[in-house]
Motif scaffolding. Structure first.
Motif, PDB file in Angstrom:
ATOM      1  N   GLU A  55       0.837  -1.196   0.000  1.00 11.45           N
ATOM      2  CA  GLU A  55       0.000   0.000   0.000  1.00 11.45           C
ATOM      3  C   GLU A  55       0.872   1.246   0.000  1.00 11.45           C
ATOM      4  N   THR A  56       0.270   2.338  -0.433  1.00 12.31           N
ATOM      5  CA  THR A  56       0.880   3.654  -0.294  1.00 12.31           C
ATOM      6  C   THR A  56      -0.044   4.472   0.597  1.00 12.31           C
ATOM      7  N   SER A  57       0.541   5.080   1.629  1.00 11.08           N
ATOM      8  CA  SER A  57      -0.215   5.910   2.568  1.00 11.08           C
ATOM      9  C   SER A  57       0.422   7.283   2.638  1.00 11.08           C
ATOM     10  N   ILE A  58      -0.376   8.255   3.076  1.00 11.98           N
ATOM     11  CA  ILE A  58       0.119   9.616   3.284  1.00 11.98           C
ATOM     12  C   ILE A  58      -0.184  10.003   4.724  1.00 11.98           C
ATOM     13  N   PHE A  59       0.858  10.548   5.405  1.00  9.35           N
ATOM     14  CA  PHE A  59       0.752  10.932   6.806  1.00  9.35           C
ATOM     15  C   PHE A  59       1.245  12.367   6.995  1.00  9.35           C
ATOM     16  N   GLN A  60       0.684  13.072   7.987  1.00  9.96           N
ATOM     17  CA  GLN A  60       1.185  14.399   8.339  1.00  9.96           C
ATOM     18  C   GLN A  60       2.589  14.269   8.902  1.00  9.96           C
ATOM     19  N   GLY A  61       3.418  15.290   8.625  1.00  7.55           N
ATOM     20  CA  GLY A  61       4.761  15.245   9.180  1.00  7.55           C
ATOM     21  C   GLY A  61       5.549  16.503   8.890  1.00  7.55           C
ATOM     22  N   GLU A  63      10.069  17.701   8.350  1.00 10.74           N
ATOM     23  CA  GLU A  63      11.325  17.178   7.812  1.00 10.74           C
ATOM     24  C   GLU A  63      11.972  16.135   8.731  1.00 10.74           C
ATOM     25  N   ASN A  64      11.534  16.092   9.995  1.00 14.46           N
ATOM     26  CA  ASN A  64      12.090  15.128  10.945  1.00 14.46           C
ATOM     27  C   ASN A  64      11.371  13.784  10.939  1.00 14.46           C
ATOM     28  N   GLY A  65      10.213  13.724  10.310  1.00  6.58           N
ATOM     29  CA  GLY A  65       9.470  12.470  10.256  1.00  6.58           C
ATOM     30  C   GLY A  65       7.977  12.656  10.396  1.00  6.58           C
ATOM     31  N   VAL A  66       7.273  11.551  10.492  1.00  3.18           N
ATOM     32  CA  VAL A  66       5.823  11.566  10.632  1.00  3.18           C
ATOM     33  C   VAL A  66       5.467  12.105  12.015  1.00  3.18           C
ATOM     34  N   THR A  67       4.501  13.026  12.054  1.00  2.70           N
ATOM     35  CA  THR A  67       4.052  13.599  13.331  1.00  2.70           C
ATOM     36  C   THR A  67       2.696  13.053  13.754  1.00  2.70           C
ATOM     37  N   ASP A  68       1.978  12.460  12.818  1.00  2.00           N
ATOM     38  CA  ASP A  68       0.661  11.865  13.120  1.00  2.00           C
ATOM     39  C   ASP A  68       0.485  10.654  12.215  1.00  2.00           C
ATOM     40  N   TRP A  69       0.384   9.479  12.821  1.00  3.29           N
ATOM     41  CA  TRP A  69       0.301   8.234  12.058  1.00  3.29           C
ATOM     42  C   TRP A  69      -1.114   7.923  11.573  1.00  3.29           C
ATOM     43  N   THR A  70      -2.046   8.847  11.751  1.00  2.42           N
ATOM     44  CA  THR A  70      -3.384   8.667  11.193  1.00  2.42           C
ATOM     45  C   THR A  70      -3.290   8.882   9.686  1.00  2.42           C
ATOM     46  N   PRO A  71      -3.622   7.866   8.886  1.00  2.00           N
ATOM     47  CA  PRO A  71      -3.474   8.043   7.433  1.00  2.00           C
ATOM     48  C   PRO A  71      -4.456   9.069   6.879  1.00  2.00           C
ATOM     49  N   LEU A  72      -3.934   9.958   6.025  1.00  4.83           N
ATOM     50  CA  LEU A  72      -4.753  10.942   5.329  1.00  4.83           C
ATOM     51  C   LEU A  72      -5.203  10.414   3.975  1.00  4.83           C
ATOM     52  N   TYR A  73      -4.542   9.361   3.519  1.00  8.81           N
ATOM     53  CA  TYR A  73      -4.822   8.737   2.223  1.00  8.81           C
ATOM     54  C   TYR A  73      -4.249   7.330   2.259  1.00  8.81           C
ATOM     55  N   LEU A  74      -4.955   6.405   1.629  1.00  3.26           N
ATOM     56  CA  LEU A  74      -4.477   5.031   1.554  1.00  3.26           C
ATOM     57  C   LEU A  74      -4.837   4.467   0.192  1.00  3.26           C
ATOM     58  N   GLU A  75      -3.848   3.885  -0.464  1.00  6.50           N
ATOM     59  CA  GLU A  75      -4.070   3.228  -1.751  1.00  6.50           C
ATOM     60  C   GLU A  75      -3.467   1.828  -1.698  1.00  6.50           C
ATOM     61  N   PRO A  76      -4.322   0.792  -1.571  1.00  8.56           N
ATOM     62  CA  PRO A  76      -3.811  -0.574  -1.582  1.00  8.56           C
ATOM     63  C   PRO A  76      -3.306  -0.950  -2.977  1.00  8.56           C
ATOM     64  N   HIS A  77      -2.305  -1.828  -3.024  1.00  4.29           N
ATOM     65  CA  HIS A  77      -1.741  -2.279  -4.304  1.00  4.29           C
ATOM     66  C   HIS A  77      -1.872  -3.787  -4.491  1.00  4.29           C
TER      67      HIS A  77
END
Length: 110
Positions: A55-61, A63-77
């Motif tokens: 899958e491809t996911s998008i998370f808030q963050g 330059e230091n990394g992800v700040t919120d692991w709640t996915p904003l978008y998810l695309e299964p492959h």
């Protein structure tokens, strides 16, 4: 194609990844400063959703990394674990995001 995660998806992921000997086969991560998000594409040797291994996911963050692991978008492959194919899918999600073809949700219902 984006879809909402269900409780069944999460339970399958727990059963197949957390509680077993799953191995991550692919991981691509790209920070998009214009959107303040990370794009992450992963593939495992076991199902991580009801019917997909990658899958491809998008998370808030930042330059230091992800700040919120709640996915904003998810695309299964699906069952794809091919590194080159998934690299192209990763690039395609980034391209769509930068062209505002992907609408980021506050959170995906799970």
């Amino acid at each position: 194609m984006s879809r909402k995660l269900t409780l069944e998806d999460i339970l399958v992921w727990i059963d197949n990844c957390v509680l077993s000997e799953a191995q991550r086969l692919v991981q691509y991560k790209t920070y998009i400063p214009e959107k303040k998000v990370w794009v992450s594409t992963i593939a495992w040797n076991k199902l991580i959703g009801k019917d997909w291994k990658s899958e491809t996911s998008i998370f808030q963050g930042d330059e230091n990394g992800v700040t919120d692991w709640t996915p904003l978008y998810l695309e299964p492959h699906g069952l794809c674990t091919d590194k080159e194919i998934l690299k192209e899918k990763h690039k395609e999600v980034i391209r769509k995001l930068l062209k505002d073809e992907i609408v980021l949700e506050e959170a995906i219902d799970i």
